[in-house]
Design a protein around this motif. Structure first.
Motif, PDB file in Angstrom:
ATOM      1  N   ASN A  24       6.794  -2.949   4.191  1.00 35.10           N
ATOM      2  CA  ASN A  24       7.332  -1.795   3.479  1.00 35.10           C
ATOM      3  C   ASN A  24       6.471  -1.409   2.284  1.00 35.10           C
ATOM      4  OD1 ASN A  24       9.462  -1.553   5.236  1.00 35.10           O
ATOM      5  ND2 ASN A  24      10.901  -2.687   3.968  1.00 35.10           N
ATOM      6  N   HIS A  78       2.984   0.112   3.488  1.00 32.35           N
ATOM      7  CA  HIS A  78       3.050   1.473   3.997  1.00 32.35           C
ATOM      8  C   HIS A  78       3.477   2.474   2.923  1.00 32.35           C
ATOM      9  CE1 HIS A  78       2.076  -0.114   7.775  1.00 32.35           C
ATOM     10  NE2 HIS A  78       3.278  -0.459   8.175  1.00 32.35           N
ATOM     11  N   GLY A  89       1.137   5.588   2.024  1.00 32.42           N
ATOM     12  CA  GLY A  89       1.767   6.883   2.226  1.00 32.42           C
ATOM     13  C   GLY A  89       2.104   7.582   0.920  1.00 32.42           C
ATOM     14  N   PRO A 129       8.330   4.802   4.664  1.00 35.40           N
ATOM     15  CA  PRO A 129       7.909   4.665   6.071  1.00 35.40           C
ATOM     16  C   PRO A 129       9.054   4.442   7.041  1.00 35.40           C
ATOM     17  CG  PRO A 129       7.419   2.660   4.855  1.00 35.40           C
ATOM     18  CD  PRO A 129       7.854   3.689   3.839  1.00 35.40           C
ATOM     19  N   TRP A 159      -2.010   7.778  12.352  1.00 36.34           N
ATOM     20  CA  TRP A 159      -0.688   7.274  11.997  1.00 36.34           C
ATOM     21  C   TRP A 159      -0.177   6.302  13.056  1.00 36.34           C
ATOM     22  CZ3 TRP A 159       1.761   8.715   7.445  1.00 36.34           C
ATOM     23  CH2 TRP A 159       1.177   9.792   6.754  1.00 36.34           C
ATOM     24  N   SER A 200       9.671   4.243  12.349  1.00 38.63           N
ATOM     25  CA  SER A 200       8.775   4.216  11.192  1.00 38.63           C
ATOM     26  C   SER A 200       7.601   5.171  11.375  1.00 38.63           C
ATOM     27  CB  SER A 200       8.256   2.798  10.956  1.00 38.63           C
ATOM     28  OG  SER A 200       7.436   2.380  12.033  1.00 38.63           O
ATOM     29  N   ALA A 255       3.753   5.396   9.522  1.00 39.19           N
ATOM     30  CA  ALA A 255       2.881   4.741   8.544  1.00 39.19           C
ATOM     31  C   ALA A 255       1.430   5.003   8.858  1.00 39.19           C
ATOM     32  CB  ALA A 255       3.148   3.230   8.527  1.00 39.19           C
TER      33      ALA A 255
END
Length: 405
Positions: A238, A241, A245, A280, A389, A395, A397
């Motif tokens: 988490n 990403h 992002g 994400p 991606w 998800s 990411a």
């Protein structure tokens, strides 16, 4: 082949938020098929998602499933974690685990996290100087949470390279056989690490969990391994990403980025807005009703699979004014409507609210502050449509984020 709508197609991979927004605008609840054909109920609106995440009639235990998507399969010794336990079992485990995630322990990690961020920023600068281009995912966003987790468990230096390899393989999910092998290796490693900490406790999180007691109750061997495994997955993936992002989101909003560079006091709210806007995780972990439930006027039978669309809820105009606008000055909770209450849903809601939320916020805040102060002129080294991606219905990411200056 199921006759149900299958919204997670190629257009979804290109623009997942557009698809989730369309589904939310069309209906509060959809019966859809996932790419593998599994049938699920998809709940899309903020009010229903919040209610569902806190609804005790919805179980995360696969034993209550009668079909549909059941999530990632793990060996039993790694499955006894907070994401798969309900009510009394969850509360018991959470009470014990919370002793290892105290505010004092989390705050004590600040200097160490900053040191890691500084060291990785040095490496990023060297890569930019030598090659002219650097991948933020590989050089910074991935190694930062990986190092933090290794430090959290005091993983010996000699074990960190294979440890990193297993984590990378598990998170990539590109080869089922390789993922299975990586999980097996990780399980063996965690068992050895638990045994070592039992015989020689340290000042790490695992030692704290081993020592945690509640009226004589202690975590079992499987529970310790499962919890360590959960921290690995959530604590690395988490943050990794969201960092990549989130930084891309800032680059795509130059005025917001300039405002943040000019006023560091905006950083805490910027982190919250990034979690709402660019998290994400598109859906929460699957749930199974233990009795018939109703959301948005739709009755869902017991045992079916329910997915709560965080991506749709976090951009619901009934809660957020101009939800498609990225705004680092957005009020806490994301809305000017006092009656709405509550913040974004990036960390969940109710019993399953993420215990590691304060640590994740700290990591992301320190990382972004370091990047913004050290690199005042970073920019994308490729066209936005050239970015690669990793996208599923759950998800979205970045695989890489090439930057130059």
């Amino acid at each position: 082949m199921t006759a149900l709508p299958q919204p997670f197609d190629e257009s979804f991979r290109a623009m997942p938020h557009a698809v989730y927004n369309k589904l939310r605008d069309e209906a509060a609840v959809h019966r859809v098929a996932l790419p593998d054909g599994a049938e699920v109920w998809l709940v899309t609106r903020d009010e229903d998602v919040r209610a569902g995440l806190a609804d005790a009639r919805l179980s995360v235990n696969k034993a209550h499933s009668t079909g549909g998507y059941q999530g990632f399969s793990l060996p039993p010794a790694l499955d006894a974690n907070l994401l798969n336990l309900d009510h009394d079992d969850h509360i018991r485990l959470r009470r014990l685990v919370a002793q290892g995630f105290t505010p004092r322990r989390t705050e004590a990690m600040r200097a160490g996290i900053q040191a890691v961020a500084d060291r990785l920023a040095d490496g990023l600068a060297e890569r930019l100087e030598s090659d002219g281009v650097a991948d933020l995912v590989r050089e910074f966003a991935t190694p930062l949470p990986l190092t933090v987790v290794c430090d959290l468990f005091e993983v010996p230096e000699a074990d960190r390279r294979p440890f990193a390899s297993w984590v990378t393989t598990m998170l990539a999910m590109e080869s089922p056989q390789q993922v299975g092998e990586a999980i097996s290796e990780m399980h063996d490693f965690l068992r050895r690490l638990v045994a070592e900490r039992r015989s020689a406790p340290g000042d790490d999180l695992l030692s704290a969990l081993i020592e945690a007691r509640d009226e004589g109750d202690r975590l079992s061997e499987d529970e310790l391994c499962s919890l360590a495994f959960l921290v690995l997955g959530a604590g690395i993936e988490n943050v990794q990403h969201l960092l990549s992002g989130g930084f891309l989101t800032l680059l795509r909003h130059p005025r917001q980025l300039a405002a943040l560079r000019g006023d560091s006091s905006l950083l805490p709210d910027a982190v919250e807005e990034l979690m709402r806007y660019a998290h994400p995780n598109l859906t929460a972990i699957r749930r199974f009703p233990t009795e018939p439930v109703e959301y948005g006027g739709v009755r869902i039978p017991a045992g079916d699979t329910v997915l709560f669309a965080l991506a749709a809820a976090n951009r619901d105009p009934s809660r957020y004014e101009q939800p498609e606008r990225f705004d680092i000055r957005r009020r806490p909770g994301g809305t000017s409507r006092p009656e709405a209450g509550g913040a974004h849903l990036a960390f969940g809601q109710g019993m399953h609210y993420c215990l590691g939320a304060p640590l994740a916020r700290m990591e992301i805040g320190l990382a972004l502050e370091t990047l913004l102060s050290r690199f005042p002129s970073l920019r994308l080294a490729v066209e936005p449509d050239e970015l690669r991606w990793q996208t599923s219905f759950r998800s979205h990411a970045l695989r890489e984020l090439p930057l130059s200056r």
